[in-house]
Design a protein around this motif. Structure first.
Motif, PDB file in Angstrom:
ATOM      1  N   ASN A  26       0.908  -1.295  -0.045  1.00  0.00           N
ATOM      2  CA  ASN A  26       0.003   0.257   0.035  1.00  0.00           C
ATOM      3  C   ASN A  26       0.770   1.376  -0.007  1.00  0.00           C
ATOM      4  OD1 ASN A  26      -2.531   1.728   0.371  1.00  0.00           O
ATOM      5  ND2 ASN A  26      -1.329   1.966   2.702  1.00  0.00           N
ATOM      6  N   ALA A  27       2.090   1.291   0.544  1.00  0.00           N
ATOM      7  CA  ALA A  27       2.859   2.304   0.776  1.00  0.00           C
ATOM      8  C   ALA A  27       3.258   3.285  -0.665  1.00  0.00           C
ATOM      9  CB  ALA A  27       4.217   2.049   1.405  1.00  0.00           C
ATOM     10  N   ALA A  28       2.991   4.397  -0.790  1.00  0.00           N
ATOM     11  CA  ALA A  28       3.286   5.130  -1.947  1.00  0.00           C
ATOM     12  C   ALA A  28       3.774   6.623  -1.735  1.00  0.00           C
ATOM     13  CB  ALA A  28       2.165   5.039  -2.877  1.00  0.00           C
ATOM     14  N   ILE A  29       4.646   6.971  -2.502  1.00  0.00           N
ATOM     15  CA  ILE A  29       5.222   8.545  -2.553  1.00  0.00           C
ATOM     16  C   ILE A  29       4.577   8.971  -3.832  1.00  0.00           C
ATOM     17  CG2 ILE A  29       7.054   8.576  -0.851  1.00  0.00           C
ATOM     18  CD1 ILE A  29       8.956   8.321  -3.217  1.00  0.00           C
ATOM     19  N   TYR A  30       4.333  10.473  -3.761  1.00  0.00           N
ATOM     20  CA  TYR A  30       3.483  10.956  -5.070  1.00  0.00           C
ATOM     21  C   TYR A  30       4.131  12.374  -5.027  1.00  0.00           C
ATOM     22  CZ  TYR A  30       0.763  11.605  -0.572  1.00  0.00           C
ATOM     23  OH  TYR A  30       0.199  11.875   0.701  1.00  0.00           O
ATOM     24  N   PRO A  31       5.223  12.764  -5.525  1.00  0.00           N
ATOM     25  CA  PRO A  31       5.488  13.872  -5.856  1.00  0.00           C
ATOM     26  C   PRO A  31       4.816  14.614  -7.146  1.00  0.00           C
ATOM     27  CG  PRO A  31       7.363  12.557  -6.821  1.00  0.00           C
ATOM     28  CD  PRO A  31       6.080  11.710  -5.850  1.00  0.00           C
ATOM     29  N   SER A  32       4.524  15.773  -7.092  1.00  0.00           N
ATOM     30  CA  SER A  32       3.847  16.412  -8.141  1.00  0.00           C
ATOM     31  C   SER A  32       4.459  17.630  -8.834  1.00  0.00           C
ATOM     32  CB  SER A  32       2.681  17.063  -7.741  1.00  0.00           C
ATOM     33  OG  SER A  32       1.515  17.665  -8.508  1.00  0.00           O
ATOM     34  N   LYS A  33       4.797  17.543 -10.120  1.00  0.00           N
ATOM     35  CA  LYS A  33       5.361  18.627 -10.796  1.00  0.00           C
ATOM     36  C   LYS A  33       5.384  18.343 -12.496  1.00  0.00           C
ATOM     37  CE  LYS A  33      10.133  17.236  -9.754  1.00  0.00           C
ATOM     38  NZ  LYS A  33      11.333  17.868  -9.082  1.00  0.00           N
ATOM     39  N   TYR A  69      11.167  16.517 -13.446  1.00  0.00           N
ATOM     40  CA  TYR A  69      11.503  15.214 -12.728  1.00  0.00           C
ATOM     41  C   TYR A  69      13.001  14.822 -13.330  1.00  0.00           C
ATOM     42  CZ  TYR A  69       6.995  14.387 -10.939  1.00  0.00           C
ATOM     43  OH  TYR A  69       5.893  14.505 -10.274  1.00  0.00           O
ATOM     44  N   THR A  70      13.769  14.621 -12.405  1.00  0.00           N
ATOM     45  CA  THR A  70      15.150  13.818 -12.772  1.00  0.00           C
ATOM     46  C   THR A  70      14.856  12.389 -12.895  1.00  0.00           C
ATOM     47  OG1 THR A  70      15.777  13.553 -10.251  1.00  0.00           O
ATOM     48  CG2 THR A  70      16.206  15.811 -11.460  1.00  0.00           C
ATOM     49  N   ILE A  71      15.820  11.570 -13.629  1.00  0.00           N
ATOM     50  CA  ILE A  71      15.608  10.230 -13.602  1.00  0.00           C
ATOM     51  C   ILE A  71      16.001   9.921 -12.082  1.00  0.00           C
ATOM     52  CG2 ILE A  71      18.083   9.617 -14.055  1.00  0.00           C
ATOM     53  CD1 ILE A  71      15.050   7.896 -15.248  1.00  0.00           C
ATOM     54  N   GLU A  72      16.546  10.313 -11.496  1.00  0.00           N
ATOM     55  CA  GLU A  72      16.639   9.815  -9.855  1.00  0.00           C
ATOM     56  C   GLU A  72      15.298   9.884  -8.999  1.00  0.00           C
ATOM     57  OE1 GLU A  72      20.509  10.459 -11.690  1.00  0.00           O
ATOM     58  OE2 GLU A  72      18.825  11.979 -11.391  1.00  0.00           O
ATOM     59  N   GLU A  73      14.470  11.063  -9.673  1.00  0.00           N
ATOM     60  CA  GLU A  73      13.147  11.136  -8.967  1.00  0.00           C
ATOM     61  C   GLU A  73      12.312  10.071  -9.314  1.00  0.00           C
ATOM     62  OE1 GLU A  73      13.093  15.975  -7.627  1.00  0.00           O
ATOM     63  OE2 GLU A  73      12.893  15.103  -9.918  1.00  0.00           O
ATOM     64  N   HIS A  74      12.413   9.774 -10.593  1.00  0.00           N
ATOM     65  CA  HIS A  74      11.466   8.648 -10.979  1.00  0.00           C
ATOM     66  C   HIS A  74      11.959   7.291 -10.381  1.00  0.00           C
ATOM     67  CE1 HIS A  74       9.142  10.136 -14.695  1.00  0.00           C
ATOM     68  NE2 HIS A  74      10.154  10.872 -14.847  1.00  0.00           N
ATOM     69  N   GLN A  75      13.061   6.989 -10.422  1.00  0.00           N
ATOM     70  CA  GLN A  75      13.558   5.913  -9.699  1.00  0.00           C
ATOM     71  C   GLN A  75      13.131   5.677  -8.112  1.00  0.00           C
ATOM     72  OE1 GLN A  75      17.626   6.132 -10.910  1.00  0.00           O
ATOM     73  NE2 GLN A  75      17.386   4.834 -12.548  1.00  0.00           N
ATOM     74  N   ALA A  76      13.064   6.702  -7.592  1.00  0.00           N
ATOM     75  CA  ALA A  76      12.827   7.064  -6.175  1.00  0.00           C
ATOM     76  C   ALA A  76      11.448   6.530  -6.032  1.00  0.00           C
ATOM     77  CB  ALA A  76      13.066   8.442  -5.733  1.00  0.00           C
ATOM     78  N   VAL A  77      10.528   6.942  -6.801  1.00  0.00           N
ATOM     79  CA  VAL A  77       9.235   6.646  -6.695  1.00  0.00           C
ATOM     80  C   VAL A  77       8.769   5.230  -6.958  1.00  0.00           C
ATOM     81  CG1 VAL A  77       6.820   6.992  -7.744  1.00  0.00           C
ATOM     82  CG2 VAL A  77       8.212   9.007  -7.117  1.00  0.00           C
TER      83      VAL A  77
END
Length: 250
Positions: free
Chosen positions: A90-97, A102-110
């Motif tokens: 169930n756990a999730a993070i959901y940055p919005s922009k 988005y950097t590729i590192e941010e994609h990978q973090a999600v």
């Protein structure tokens, strides 16, 4: 419905949609291993857990982004608990922009938190499920998988991945008596909605699109999860159940 004797591994268990489900599973007799790193939400669930019976809730603060650390801790917990019968990712993070920001590192973090951590959970639980010839896995996806959602591309991609894993796992684990299903929640009034700058306008938008003209509640998700992890759904696998008030129909 009884979950007596069942041990549940539940990530994001103290959050807006997790708290009520954790309590409902404990009320049905389950021992819930509640994974959550938010101290405020965890404290709230801990206080509620004192009245959870006849089952129990055990909180574990684990950083899901540390996959190797997660695997080590889950192996320790599984040994202590005698394995897991049920896994709820169930756990999730959901940055919005905007996508281009988005950097590729941010994609990978999600992806790491929303998908890869769930893979680690299933890898830990699977051997014991196979040994018992019984298991339940529920992946929490999102209706954003169906229609897409601006500014949330990493999140949408991660929720699509969970639907794909649900189908692949259902096919592979079915011969061992293990069912795998997904739930796609619609819009629920939780902390996740704080990313919207106009809450009242967003509520109007949601109700305009839903067939049912009320906001969903955490109990709606809890009831759906309880059904999918019970023996009442023993012939249902590989499916994605929308719990969205009739927003997306397929």
């Amino acid at each position: 419905m009884t979950l007596k004797g069942k041990t549940v591994l539940y990530t994001g268990a103290a959050g807006g949609l997790g708290h009520d489900t954790s309590m409902a599973m404990a009320a049905a007799g389950a021992r819930v291993i509640a994974i959550d790193s938010d101290p405020v939400k965890a404290e709230r669930l801990a206080n509620s857990a004192k009245h959870a019976g006849p089952g129990s809730i055990v909180l574990e603060a684990i950083d899901l982004s540390d996959l190797k650390g997660l695997a080590r801790r889950l192996a320790e917990i599984a040994k202590r608990e005698g394995g897991f019968d049920i896994v709820i990712n169930n756990a999730a993070i959901y940055p919005s922009k905007p996508f281009e920001q988005y950097t590729i590192e941010e994609h990978q973090a999600v992806q790491r938190v929303n998908v890869d951590a769930g893979i680690v959970c299933v890898q830990t639980a699977l051997p014991d499920m196979k040994h018992k010839g019984w298991g339940r896995i529920v992946n929490i996806s999102s209706v954003t998988f169906y229609g897409g959602w601006a500014l949330l591309s990493p999140y949408v991609a991660s929720k699509a991945a969970l639907v794909g894993l649900t189908r692949a796992w259902a096919r592979e684990f079915g011969p061992h008596g293990i069912t795998v299903n997904a739930i796609a929640p619609g819009a629920f009034p939780t902390d996740a909605e704080k990313i919207h700058p106009d809450p009242e306008g967003y509520t109007r938008f949601v109700l305009d699109h839903q067939a049912l003209k009320r906001r969903g509640s955490a109990a709606d998700i809890a009831n759906a999860i309880l059904f999918l992890i019970s023996d009442q759904s023993s012939f249902i696998t590989g499916q994605t159940l929308n719990v969205d008030g009739g927003w997306v129909m397929h």
